[in-house]
Design an enzyme around this catalytic site. Structure first.
Site, PDB file in Angstrom:
ATOM      1  N   ALA A  76       2.991   6.207   5.208  1.00 16.80           N
ATOM      2  CA  ALA A  76       2.145   6.074   6.397  1.00 16.80           C
ATOM      3  C   ALA A  76       2.433   7.175   7.411  1.00 16.80           C
ATOM      4  O   ALA A  76       1.513   7.732   8.016  1.00 16.80           O
ATOM      5  CB  ALA A  76       2.353   4.701   7.029  1.00 16.80           C
TER       6      ALA A  76
ATOM      7  N   VAL B 157       2.130  -1.861   4.532  1.00 17.27           N
ATOM      8  CA  VAL B 157       1.886  -0.429   4.383  1.00 17.27           C
ATOM      9  C   VAL B 157       3.242   0.280   4.374  1.00 17.27           C
ATOM     10  O   VAL B 157       4.074   0.052   5.250  1.00 17.27           O
ATOM     11  CB  VAL B 157       1.026   0.079   5.563  1.00 17.27           C
ATOM     12  CG1 VAL B 157       0.903   1.594   5.538  1.00 17.27           C
ATOM     13  CG2 VAL B 157      -0.350  -0.576   5.540  1.00 17.27           C
ATOM     14  N   CYS B 158       3.458   1.129   3.382  1.00 19.81           N
ATOM     15  CA  CYS B 158       4.743   1.843   3.279  1.00 19.81           C
ATOM     16  C   CYS B 158       4.933   2.781   4.467  1.00 19.81           C
ATOM     17  O   CYS B 158       4.084   3.623   4.743  1.00 19.81           O
ATOM     18  CB  CYS B 158       4.807   2.652   1.999  1.00 19.81           C
ATOM     19  SG  CYS B 158       6.234   3.772   1.980  1.00 19.81           S
ATOM     20  N   ILE B 159       6.071   2.650   5.105  1.00 19.92           N
ATOM     21  CA  ILE B 159       6.320   3.438   6.330  1.00 19.92           C
ATOM     22  C   ILE B 159       6.395   4.938   6.055  1.00 19.92           C
ATOM     23  O   ILE B 159       5.836   5.740   6.802  1.00 19.92           O
ATOM     24  CB  ILE B 159       7.573   2.939   7.078  1.00 19.92           C
ATOM     25  CG1 ILE B 159       7.703   3.614   8.440  1.00 19.92           C
ATOM     26  CG2 ILE B 159       8.841   3.122   6.259  1.00 19.92           C
ATOM     27  CD1 ILE B 159       8.666   2.934   9.374  1.00 19.92           C
TER      28      ILE B 159
ATOM     29  N   PHE C 232       0.854  -1.199   0.000  1.00 18.79           N
ATOM     30  CA  PHE C 232       0.000   0.000   0.000  1.00 18.79           C
ATOM     31  C   PHE C 232       0.884   1.240   0.000  1.00 18.79           C
ATOM     32  O   PHE C 232       1.738   1.410   0.878  1.00 18.79           O
ATOM     33  CB  PHE C 232      -0.920  -0.001   1.226  1.00 18.79           C
ATOM     34  CG  PHE C 232      -1.883  -1.158   1.235  1.00 18.79           C
ATOM     35  CD1 PHE C 232      -3.141  -1.036   0.665  1.00 18.79           C
ATOM     36  CD2 PHE C 232      -1.530  -2.384   1.791  1.00 18.79           C
ATOM     37  CE1 PHE C 232      -4.032  -2.105   0.658  1.00 18.79           C
ATOM     38  CE2 PHE C 232      -2.407  -3.459   1.786  1.00 18.79           C
ATOM     39  CZ  PHE C 232      -3.664  -3.324   1.215  1.00 18.79           C
TER      40      PHE C 232
END
Lengths: 131, 130
Positions: B82, B77-79, B39
């Site tokens: 995010a 989820v991409c840090i 994501f």
């Protein structure tokens, strides 16, 4: 905190990655976050090509001044890509021309190719990330 | 075929979030392997458990969580994306000094390297976005 790609030896062959940039640099975050992917991905030593088409050509136009919109001008980062061994930059001729631009208006050296050639180039890729 | 999925748009705002989950379901039903779902951009908003859509509407996050449970999916989820948008797990909340976390069950937060790795190791990376 160590990142996942630092922990493991990555397995797999070198693949042909293409990043397709189609959107203007400001107004949406796609261009900036796409560039962040390219920079991180450089560590993986893949065969990387960048393509700029549609409003994406504005991402690498010279003389960007973002002071009045309060957003960081990240266009200088494209000039640093060479240092990451990201050297294959292609711009679609039709996209440039329809916006009254030439290769001289861009911050980095690029190869200008026709829409047809761009299609052929895409056909050669193994992984295409379109932003 | 070994597939990975990239979701670049947020839930409800954009059809891409729904199409991605429908494609993932269909691929699994056909016997394909889903190596990873990544994501990025506003796509990270698919991973908040704090979304409360109206009762007569679908809950996209819960759909992902259920699918992940059923098929042992890796939802990442991409840090960086995010952090910009306030999607946090317990560790990140602590690290950033925030007073709570909101990551949904079945999702994990990690780096963009996970996307590139998926591109390298999958037969196809399928991108859902604008």
């Amino acid at each position: 905190m160590s990142e996942p790609w630092e922990d493991d030896e990555l397995e797999g062959p070198v693949r042909k990655f293409m990043y397709v940039n189609r959107k203007a640099p400001y107004g949406t975050i796609y261009a900036l976050e796409s560039l962040e992917v390219v920079l991180i991905a450089a560590a993986f030593e893949q065969d990387v090509t960048l393509a700029f088409l549609d409003d994406g050509v504005y991402q690498i136009v010279k003389g960007q001044d973002t002071e009045e919109i309060g957003v960081k001008n990240f266009s200088p980062i494209y000039r640093a890509l060479e240092g990451y061994d990201v050297e294959k930059l292609f711009v679609e001729k039709e996209s440039l021309e329809s916006r009254g631009l030439t290769a001289d208006d861009l911050v980095v050296p690029v190869e200008v190719i026709s829409r047809e050639q761009m299609a052929d180039l895409m056909e050669e890729q193994e992984v295409i990330l379109s932003f | 075929m070994k597939l990975s999925i990239l979701v670049n748009e947020g839930p409800y705002q954009h059809q891409a979030a729904d199409t991605a989950i429908q494609f993932t379901k269909a691929a699994l039903e056909k016997g394909h392997e889903i190596m990873r779902v990544f994501f990025y951009h506003d796509g990270v908003n698919n991973g908040t458990r704090f979304g409360v859509p109206p009762q007569d509407d679908r809950n996209i996050t819960e759909q992902w969580t259920a699918l992940a449970k059923e098929h042992d999916l890796d939802l990442v989820v991409c840090i960086a994306a995010a952090q910009r948008r306030g999607i946090l797990d317990e560790n990140e909340a602590k690290r950033q000094g925030k007073d709570g976390d909101n990551i949904a069950e079945g999702f994990r937060i990690s780096g963009l390297g996970q996307l590139i790795e998926a591109g390298i190791q999958s037969d196809r990376l399928v991108v859902f976005g604008d």
